[in-house]
Design a protein around this motif. Structure first.
Motif, PDB file in Angstrom:
ATOM      1  N   ALA A 380       0.863  -1.278   0.026  1.00 43.26           N
ATOM      2  CA  ALA A 380       0.041   0.170  -0.137  1.00 43.26           C
ATOM      3  C   ALA A 380       1.017   1.272  -0.025  1.00 43.26           C
ATOM      4  O   ALA A 380       1.862   1.269   0.730  1.00 43.26           O
ATOM      5  CB  ALA A 380      -0.822  -0.004   1.243  1.00 43.26           C
ATOM      6  N   TYR A 381       0.327   2.273  -0.556  1.00 47.16           N
ATOM      7  CA  TYR A 381       1.027   3.373  -1.009  1.00 47.16           C
ATOM      8  C   TYR A 381       0.497   4.599  -0.241  1.00 47.16           C
ATOM      9  O   TYR A 381      -0.763   4.947  -0.488  1.00 47.16           O
ATOM     10  CB  TYR A 381       1.361   3.526  -2.266  1.00 47.16           C
ATOM     11  CG  TYR A 381       2.133   2.424  -2.878  1.00 47.16           C
ATOM     12  CD1 TYR A 381       3.422   2.356  -2.597  1.00 47.16           C
ATOM     13  CD2 TYR A 381       1.288   1.448  -3.451  1.00 47.16           C
ATOM     14  CE1 TYR A 381       4.094   1.303  -3.142  1.00 47.16           C
ATOM     15  CE2 TYR A 381       1.972   0.177  -3.953  1.00 47.16           C
ATOM     16  CZ  TYR A 381       3.487   0.167  -3.868  1.00 47.16           C
ATOM     17  OH  TYR A 381       4.054  -1.120  -4.099  1.00 47.16           O
ATOM     18  N   VAL A 382       1.478   5.715   0.293  1.00 49.09           N
ATOM     19  CA  VAL A 382       0.991   6.829   1.026  1.00 49.09           C
ATOM     20  C   VAL A 382       1.498   7.850   0.040  1.00 49.09           C
ATOM     21  O   VAL A 382       2.621   7.821  -0.406  1.00 49.09           O
ATOM     22  CB  VAL A 382       1.365   6.767   2.412  1.00 49.09           C
ATOM     23  CG1 VAL A 382       1.440   8.476   2.792  1.00 49.09           C
ATOM     24  CG2 VAL A 382       0.928   5.884   3.390  1.00 49.09           C
ATOM     25  N   ASP A 383       0.502   8.899  -0.345  1.00 49.25           N
ATOM     26  CA  ASP A 383       1.208   9.754  -1.390  1.00 49.25           C
ATOM     27  C   ASP A 383       1.792  11.019  -0.645  1.00 49.25           C
ATOM     28  O   ASP A 383       0.876  12.078   0.160  1.00 49.25           O
ATOM     29  CB  ASP A 383      -0.350  10.496  -2.007  1.00 49.25           C
ATOM     30  CG  ASP A 383       0.015  11.055  -3.216  1.00 49.25           C
ATOM     31  OD1 ASP A 383       1.195  11.423  -3.531  1.00 49.25           O
ATOM     32  OD2 ASP A 383      -0.893  12.073  -3.517  1.00 49.25           O
ATOM     33  N   GLY A 384       2.951  11.025  -0.627  1.00 48.96           N
ATOM     34  CA  GLY A 384       3.625  12.110   0.091  1.00 48.96           C
ATOM     35  C   GLY A 384       5.002  11.867  -0.105  1.00 48.96           C
ATOM     36  O   GLY A 384       5.614  10.953  -0.167  1.00 48.96           O
TER      37      GLY A 384
END
Length: 448
Positions: A380-384
């Protein structure tokens, strides 16, 4: 929850603790001490322990840094997890640097000690950040019998060989295209590594003052997968703002030169007994064309009136770096992943990571698929921007998603679900999970 401290003197060894009767988990406990290896351990056990123990592996610490135990990625996460009833444990490593051969046994020894003091856990989970995500994945692959699942956060999951190869590529490009004669491997000591880093950094600083130099720095950044917004302190460039993207990459390239590419490499080489990296046979034209940063580099080269084809040709003709066979064998033996998982693992990563660029996740995903473990792996990927810049809520919901997989047999790690639960766990923090597919890793996962 306020912990009533029970401090064990740092000089107490594992042997001495094993001779003590197991403690009853009826009161909050905070334990600190030292393992026989010299590593410092830390344990926090709540009064109402829920039966799950979380073994936390900390990130990379350069030689000379303090060796203190850590059992959570942040104080806020620690407080929230203790309030939920989790037991938290973790250790420093007997040595700092590329310390996987110390980190893994030290973490296992800490788990053994916890079991002696508090009894067997109902569930044991490994988790860690950055280099600690690498240690966590090593525990998951090589000591699966000790764990029920694992969570790697911004982890170096491409493994050691791929990491040092990828770190070699940008400095090779800078050395070649900026006209430097600095060595890139084989440093006699830290002084020699730092001298080389300083010399190449001076060349990069000079290059940044011209359009041609800036284009070449962007090319080097692309070979490592450094995004154009990679630090929370940076202004996020508008789409198509190539100059803004390059300015941000320049800052990250300087950081790469100051630490990983030279100083940290020298320490790793001292353990491996030589240079474990190579770029023989690498086609830099093909590598750049596969990069999502190709368009930026191409536009900057055109703006500078510089031939990208000519520079790529120069890279492909330049004398290459070969790996020392014994050092490569050591790195493969100690620091390479197979992708073979026995239990579920969840990986989370920020999309704007310059230290461990997000394509590292694509490398591990490919390895897990090849090993037949793809169903056990979720990412899963955090946009930051930034490295490991997760909010407490973003980390805790990932942990709970792993637990859900263990309880139900299915993954529930959609961005919408993770964000909703993250806001519940940390109403004042960020909730930035997005649908994201990382680019392929710039180099083959591990092939000479």
């Amino acid at each position: 929850m306020r912990l009533r401290a029970l401090t064990i003197a740092a000089a107490v060894t594992l042997t001495g603790l094993l001779a003590s009767p197991p403690a009853q988990a009826t009161a909050d406990r905070h334990l600190e001490g030292q393992l026989p290896s010299g590593a410092a351990y830390l344990m926090d056990v709540p009064e109402q322990w829920n039966g799950t123990v979380l073994l936390y592996s900390h990130g990379y610490r350069p030689v000379g840094s303090p060796k203190t135990g850590e059992d959570a990625p942040s104080s806020d996460a620690r407080e929230k997890l203790l309030a939920e009833g989790y037991a938290l444990i973790g250790s420093s490593y007997a040595s700092n640097g590329w310390a996987v051969t110390d980190a893994v046994p030290d973490q296992l020894a800490t788990l053994d000690l916890f079991t002696e003091r508090f009894g067997a856990a109902r569930r044991t989970l490994a988790w860690g950040t950055s280099y600690g995500g690498f240690v966590t994945t090593m525990l998951a692959e090589r000591h699966a019998d000790r764990f029920d699942g694992s969570l790697s956060m911004c982890g170096l999951v491409q493994g050691g060989v791929a990491n040092w190869n990828s770190t070699l590529d940008p400095v090779f490009a800078l050395k070649t295209l900026l006209g430097s004669d600095v060595p890139l491997t084989g440093f006699a000591d830290q002084g020699a590594a730092q001298q080389a880093a300083g010399a190449l950094t001076a060349k990069v600083d000079e290059a940044q003052t011209t359009a041609r130099g800036r284009a070449r720095i962007a090319l080097a950044a692309a070979l490592h997968g450094i995004p154009g917004h990679n630090d929370p302190s940076q202004t996020e460039p508008a789409p198509g703002d190539r100059d803004g993207q390059q300015a941000n990459q320049y800052a990250a390239v300087r950081g790469l030169l100051q630490f990983p590419a030279f100083s940290w490499r020298q320490e790793a080489e001292s353990r491996a007994g030589g240079n474990p990296s190579w770029n023989t046979g690498v086609d830099y034209t093909a590598m750049l064309h596969r990069s999502p940063l190709f368009k930026e580099v191409d536009e900057l080269y055109r703006k500078a009136g510089l031939s990208l084809g000519a520079d790529l040709g120069a890279l492909n003709r330049a004398p290459r770096v070969s790996a020392d066979p014994r050092a490569l064998a050591w790195m493969r033996e100690t620091s390479t992943f197979t992708g073979r998982l026995t239990d579920p693992q969840l990986d989370i990563h920020t999309t704007g990571d310059a230290l461990i660029p997000v394509p590292s996740e694509a490398a591990y995903h490919r390895a897990a698929d090849r090993a037949g473990s793809g169903r056990l792996l979720a990412q899963a990927y955090v946009d930051g921007p930034g490295h490991c810049t997760f909010s407490s809520g973003e980390m805790l919901v990932a942990l709970h998603a792993l637990e859900h997989r263990l309880d139900s047999g299915r993954w529930d790690a959609s961005p919408a679900g993770l964000n909703s639960r993250a806001r519940e766990a940390d109403p004042t923090g960020d909730a930035r999970y997005v649908r994201y597919v990382p680019a392929s890793y710039p180099r083959p996962y591990d092939r000479s």
